[in-house]
Scaffold this active site. Structure first.
Site, short mmCIF file in Angstrom:
data_model
loop_
_atom_site.label_atom_id
_atom_site.label_comp_id
_atom_site.label_asym_id
_atom_site.label_seq_id
_atom_site.Cartn_x
_atom_site.Cartn_y
_atom_site.Cartn_z
N LYS A 57 0.84 -1.20 0.00
CA LYS A 57 0.00 0.00 0.00
C LYS A 57 0.88 1.25 0.00
O LYS A 57 0.58 2.22 -0.71
CB LYS A 57 -0.93 -0.02 1.22
CG LYS A 57 -2.03 -1.08 1.10
CD LYS A 57 -2.73 -1.35 2.43
CE LYS A 57 -3.68 -2.54 2.29
NZ LYS A 57 -4.29 -2.97 3.56
N GLN A 94 -4.66 -1.46 9.77
CA GLN A 94 -4.41 -2.78 9.19
C GLN A 94 -4.95 -3.87 10.12
O GLN A 94 -4.67 -3.88 11.32
CB GLN A 94 -2.90 -2.97 8.96
CG GLN A 94 -2.55 -4.25 8.24
CD GLN A 94 -3.09 -4.32 6.82
OE1 GLN A 94 -3.07 -3.34 6.08
NE2 GLN A 94 -3.60 -5.47 6.43
N ASP A 108 -11.25 2.64 4.11
CA ASP A 108 -11.49 1.19 4.05
C ASP A 108 -12.99 0.88 4.01
O ASP A 108 -13.39 -0.25 3.69
CB ASP A 108 -10.88 0.51 5.29
CG ASP A 108 -9.68 -0.35 4.94
OD1 ASP A 108 -9.50 -0.64 3.74
OD2 ASP A 108 -8.96 -0.75 5.86
#
Ligand code: NAP
Length: 281
Positions: free
Chosen positions: A49, A93, A116
């Protein structure tokens, strides 16, 4: 011969489309990634990422917290990023260590920075058909299908897996595109029968042989979101290889299918967040 749903190629095209939008903004879009601990797969994902963000000229920041970090510490980190005007997107994460409740952390992310798409407000908006941030993997899957003109309306879609990260949002998106969607899970009575009637099959389970390839009907569009590392180091999906897969209409490779699309959509969500925030100033 099946058409390959090539996520690497489409991710490159998406990045090329985002680059001029990034250049047109008065400042670089900011993406902050919070990594708690050092789970090896998470470390790899976070690195991918970061590389994508930097390649696109985003301002990328990573906050590393120790494996033993308390929930309060993680929440304080999220609070600081919520308050930072240079941050447009926050990604925590997953998975988190057991002492940190996932819901508590995801609920704390400012919904307007939730690139997200896991905050309940964004989940609710998606379910109502008026999304703000669509979770990256489901958005990437729909983009792959659309890019290849896979017909969705009126088709029988079977989604195996119902996690809030992949299965549930994919099912919602397919439903909104007028597919007739069946969601399968561990209590599904006859998974084989469900899979055998799929015209669109999306599998997101997390087990290399969750769906035998022999079950997959000819002509289907097949998306395998599974990412499983075998003891010999190979990365495989959730659908076990079988000659029957040669007769499908479309299929994702693993690796190179859903994975690159997830990262591309994280970039798209972050750029869109920056555009919205800067337009609202
Ligand atoms: P998850 O949260 O563990 O959910 C797995 C789902 O599969 C659950 O709904 C579970 O059912 C269902 N399931 C498990 N065993 C099953 C079986 N034998 N038959 C039918 N359903 C079964 O996993 P996830 O986060 O959705 O991830 C799924 C896979 O996608 C993993 O391999 C993950 O690494 C991969 N993934 C890839 C990306 C990417 O960017 N490529 C992104 C996200 C995830 P219950 O609900 O009944 O427990």
């Amino acid at each position: 011969m099946a058409i390959l749903l090539d996520g690497r190629a489409l991710a490159r095209t998406i990045a090329q489309g985002l680059a001029p939008r990034v250049a047109a903004l008065p400042r670089a879009p900011g993406l902050a990634v919070v990594l708690v601990g050092s789970d090896p797969a998470s470390v790899v994902y976070v690195r991918l990422k970061a590389r994508a963000a930097e390649g696109l000229g985003l301002h990328h920041r990573q906050v590393d917290l120790p494996e033993r970090a308390s929930e309060a510490e993680v929440l304080a980190t999220v609070d600081a990023l919520n308050a930072d005007p240079s941050v447009d997107g926050i990604l925590v994460q997953l998975p988190l260590p057991t002492q940190v409740r996932r819901e508590a952390v995801l609920d704390r992310v400012d919904p307007s920075k939730d690139v997200d798409g896991f905050h309940p407000e964004n989940t609710g908006r998606l379910t109502q058909g008026r999304p703000r941030f669509v979770p990256c993997t489901p958005r990437g899957i729909l983009a792959l299908l659309d890019h290849h003109d896979v017909p969705l309306s009126g088709r029988r879609a079977v989604v195996v897996g119902r996690s809030p990260i992949v299965g549930r949002p994919v099912a919602a998106l397919l439903d909104q595109r007028n597919a007739t969607v069946t969601v399968c899970h561990t209590r599904t009575a006859d998974l084989e029968a469900e899979v055998r009637r799929a015209e669109i099959l999306v599998v997101a389970v997390g087990r290399p042989d969750a769906v035998p390839g022999a079950w997959v009907p000819p002509g289907a569009a097949v998306v395998d979101a599974g990412t499983n590392r075998l003891p010999d180091g190979r990365l495989v999906g959730d659908i076990a290889p079988h000659p029957a897969l040669e007769a499908v209409g479309w299929i994702t490779p693993t690796p190179g299918g859903v994975g690159p699309m997830t990262i591309a959509m994280l970039m798209a969500n972050t750029v869109e967040s920056a555009e919205l925030r800067l337009a609202a100033r």
